[in-house]
Design a protein around this motif. Structure first.
Motif, PDB file in Angstrom:
ATOM      1  N   GLU A  81     -10.701  -5.801  -3.853  1.00  0.00           N
ATOM      2  CA  GLU A  81      -9.711  -5.552  -4.890  1.00  0.00           C
ATOM      3  C   GLU A  81     -10.089  -4.319  -5.700  1.00  0.00           C
ATOM      4  O   GLU A  81     -11.259  -4.071  -5.968  1.00  0.00           O
ATOM      5  N   LEU A  85      -5.907   7.945   1.110  1.00  0.00           N
ATOM      6  CA  LEU A  85      -4.549   8.241   1.570  1.00  0.00           C
ATOM      7  C   LEU A  85      -4.218   9.726   1.446  1.00  0.00           C
ATOM      8  O   LEU A  85      -3.572  10.312   2.311  1.00  0.00           O
ATOM      9  N   VAL A 137     -12.752   1.529   0.366  1.00  0.00           N
ATOM     10  CA  VAL A 137     -11.382   2.022   0.178  1.00  0.00           C
ATOM     11  C   VAL A 137     -10.984   2.896   1.366  1.00  0.00           C
ATOM     12  O   VAL A 137     -11.850   3.377   2.107  1.00  0.00           O
ATOM     13  N   THR A 151       2.171  10.881  -2.201  1.00  0.00           N
ATOM     14  CA  THR A 151       2.183   9.461  -1.874  1.00  0.00           C
ATOM     15  C   THR A 151       3.597   8.950  -1.968  1.00  0.00           C
ATOM     16  O   THR A 151       4.408   9.463  -2.747  1.00  0.00           O
ATOM     17  N   LYS A 160      -6.625   3.078  -1.300  1.00  0.00           N
ATOM     18  CA  LYS A 160      -6.237   1.677  -1.350  1.00  0.00           C
ATOM     19  C   LYS A 160      -7.461   0.868  -0.921  1.00  0.00           C
ATOM     20  O   LYS A 160      -8.253   1.299  -0.068  1.00  0.00           O
ATOM     21  N   SER A 165       0.840  -1.207   0.000  1.00  0.00           N
ATOM     22  CA  SER A 165       0.000   0.000   0.000  1.00  0.00           C
ATOM     23  C   SER A 165       0.865   1.243   0.000  1.00  0.00           C
ATOM     24  O   SER A 165       1.951   1.268   0.533  1.00  0.00           O
ATOM     25  N   ALA A 166       0.326   2.320  -0.640  1.00  0.00           N
ATOM     26  CA  ALA A 166       1.037   3.602  -0.694  1.00  0.00           C
ATOM     27  C   ALA A 166       0.818   4.374   0.597  1.00  0.00           C
ATOM     28  O   ALA A 166      -0.245   4.328   1.196  1.00  0.00           O
ATOM     29  N   ARG A 208      -2.564   4.369 -11.701  1.00  0.00           N
ATOM     30  CA  ARG A 208      -1.543   4.093 -10.677  1.00  0.00           C
ATOM     31  C   ARG A 208      -0.359   5.040 -10.937  1.00  0.00           C
ATOM     32  O   ARG A 208       0.332   4.928 -11.936  1.00  0.00           O
ATOM     33  N   ALA A 239       0.411   5.075  -6.332  1.00  0.00           N
ATOM     34  CA  ALA A 239      -0.804   4.692  -5.614  1.00  0.00           C
ATOM     35  C   ALA A 239      -1.957   4.674  -6.604  1.00  0.00           C
ATOM     36  O   ALA A 239      -1.850   5.166  -7.733  1.00  0.00           O
ATOM     37  N   LEU A 240      -3.093   4.083  -6.196  1.00  0.00           N
ATOM     38  CA  LEU A 240      -4.285   4.082  -7.037  1.00  0.00           C
ATOM     39  C   LEU A 240      -4.952   5.449  -6.933  1.00  0.00           C
ATOM     40  O   LEU A 240      -5.248   5.927  -5.846  1.00  0.00           O
TER      41      LEU A 240
END
Length: 580
Positions: free
Chosen positions: A564, A548, A545, A510, A558, A2-3, A64, A514-515
């Protein structure tokens, strides 16, 4: 993996506050209004519920990458302060501190090895360095100033080794070439120093000979050996007489040529004076010196051409006179050197003749005294070589950091006295001065890298934050803001100098990729958890989620609870025609 938030102050509590604040803002602006009623669900329901996609659903693609929040301000790219050129006055009181040549012109470059000025007929040479000249540099000297000179001569390809070291024979040769390239001869010790060098060489040779004789021992000489020694004295006397005659003739001839050259200079000076006076009559009195009538344009051109030709002739004659003077001085020095050498040979021959005979073996005291005499003679020879060799006076060099630079001001002209700075050159260092609000200044740190650009142009470069004020500005339009200073990390485009540019300083980011989803893709469940609606061909699925970081209308997330979410997934951001 994870970020995480890269700043040290981005704690889990801070991230929760950041996500909650961002969602509150989204709700306040109506971004999530369309979710009211039937679209509010628990996290368990959102994870389990699937429904067929609506034809009017608007989606965005999950990315990402790194997400950053920035503080944006503006600043003007300017050059650092200018550098003043200051030279020492000539050390020789016979040379006046009067500027005889000022070659610098505003707007022209000053490069390493250029002539910066001529004072009292002697050059002031510009070299690159941060340590101002503070002493004359001579053969055998060492120190940081000599190291600086060696590096400069190496950059000019005048010596091979530019590393730390002494002012050695290689540096002497480099200084000779440097002066010669500018049309000057370096200063040396002069006639007295040359004579002292010859004497030191003779004394050193004699000391070594004495030591060798003592070490080898002496024996009673035969008649043939004595005759040979006497013949050597006779030959040395003859050689002295020949050297005297030949060198005297050479000096006389060089002196005659120099006198003739001086007469040519006087003649050329007279021609120039006449030409200048004729031109003055035509220009100032509007009267042709020959006809007495107002001169025509062609006649003025002829008079000016006459002045130019007379000036060229005077320069040529002056150069010839200088060369003849140099030849005369060389002839005089050669005479001194050859005469001293001949006298030394004669003295040595006479000493050897006088020393012939049987002597008792040398004692230890005699040997030690002879060795001490050789050491003293070697030291005297080194000092004499140092005094006679060309050197670099502190008055004939000015060290300037970061050459080349551009001349922006000249404060002395030909004929002025050299007291204080004689020119100013531009600074090469660039900087950006700007201000930040108090809300942003606490999040930036010295050493941060900013992106500097301008919308609508190709200007873009990085700059490093080097200074942040500890107190806000007191007055003006920036009152209450904090001053910051940045320097370019690399050479920016020349056209950027003087422009007001946008400065983007990172606040948070980040830690790696990251997503990233649009902020409008975030949904809030009844229990306060956050989820996104993942869009698939078979339907829409809620995915819990954790937020972040939120910045610039985007959010780094995340997946939570074992769910997922991957780059390339589609997430719902709105409904076409929602609210109709």
């Amino acid at each position: 993996m994870s970020a995480l938030i890269s700043r040290s102050d981005a704690t889990p509590e801070r991230r929760r506050r950041l996500a909650a604040g961002f969602l509150a803002l989204s709700l306040a602006t109506g971004t999530l209004g369309w979710l009211a009623g039937s679209r509010t669900m628990s996290s368990a329901e959102s994870a389990a519920r699937r429904r067929p996609p609506d034809a009017s659903v608007l989606t965005a693609t999950v990315e990402r990458r790194v997400l950053r929040s920035e503080a944006i301000t503006r600043g003007t790219l300017v050059r650092a302060s200018e550098y003043s050129l200051v030279a020492w006055p000539p050390g020789d009181p016979a040379v006046g501190s009067v500027v005889t040549v000022m070659p610098l012109r505003v707007g022209t470059p000053l490069a390493e090895g250029n002539l910066a000025a001529e004072v009292g007929g002697r050059p002031v040479i510009a070299l690159d360095g941060t340590i101002p000249a503070f002493r004359d540099l001579r053969l055998g000297d060492a120190g940081v100033d000599v190291d600086q000179l060696r590096a400069s001569l190496a950059r000019l390809h005048l010596i091979a080794d530019g590393g730390a070291g002494p002012f050695d024979s290689a540096v002497v040769d480099g200084v000779n070439v440097l002066y010669g390239a500018l049309g000057y001869l370096p200063l040396a010790g002069g006639k007295e120093a040359a004579e002292a060098l010859l004497r030191a060489r003779a004394q050193h040779a004699a000391a070594e000979l004495t030591l060798r004789d003592l070490v080898a021992g002496r024996k009673e000489v035969s008649r043939s050996e004595r005759l040979q020694a006497e013949a050597a004295v006779t030959l040395a006397k003859n050689a002295l007489a020949i050297a005297d005659a030949q060198t005297a003739a050479a000096v006389e001839e060089a002196t005659r040529k120099h006198s003739a050259a001086l007469q040519e200079v006087e003649h050329a000076t007279s021609l120039l004076t006449v030409a200048v006076d004729r031109l003055r009559q035509a220009e100032e009195e509007n009267r042709h010196p020959d006809t007495g009538n107002p001169p025509t344009g062609a006649e003025l051109d002829e008079l000016r051409q006459a002045v130019a030709e007379a000036s060229g002739l005077l320069r040529a004659m002056a150069d010839t006179a200088l060369q003849r003077q140099h030849e005369m001085e060389i002839a005089a020095l050669r005479r001194v050197a050859q005469m001293d050498a001949a006298r030394a040979d004669l003295e040595l021959a006479e000493v050897r003749l006088a020393d012939l005979g049987v002597l008792p073996p040398a004692t230890s005291v005699q040997l030690e005294a002879a060795r001490l005499a050789v050491s003293a003679a070697e030291k005297a020879l080194q000092d004499a070589e140092r005094g006679a060799a060309p050197y670099l006076p502190r008055s004939e060099v000015v060290f300037v950091p970061n050459l080349p630079r551009t001349v922006i001001k000249t404060m002395r002209r030909r004929g002025d006295s050299l007291d204080g700075p004689f020119a100013e050159v531009s600074g090469n260092d660039l900087r950006l001065d700007a201000t930040l609000p108090s809300s942003s200044v606490a999040s930036v740190h010295v050493g941060d890298t900013a992106v500097v650009d301008e919308v609508g142009t190709s200007i873009s470069f990085e700059a490093r934050l080097v200074e942040v004020s500890s107190a806000p500005v007191n007055d003006g339009a920036d009152a209450g803001r904090f001053a910051v200073r940045l320097v370019p990390a690399g050479p920016p485009p020349d056209r950027a100098v003087g422009l007001s540019l946008r400065i983007r300083l990172p606040i948070e980011s980040t830690d790696g990729d990251a997503l990233i989803v649009p902020a409008t893709a975030l949904r809030t469940a009844v229990d306060g958890s956050v989820f996104v609606e993942r869009y698939e061909s078979g339907g829409i699925e809620g995915t819990p989620v954790e937020v972040l970081l939120a910045a610039s209308g985007l959010a780094a997330v995340k997946p939570a609870g074992g769910h997922e979410l991957a780059a390339g997934d589609k997430v719902v951001v709105g409904l076409r025609g929602a609210g109709e």
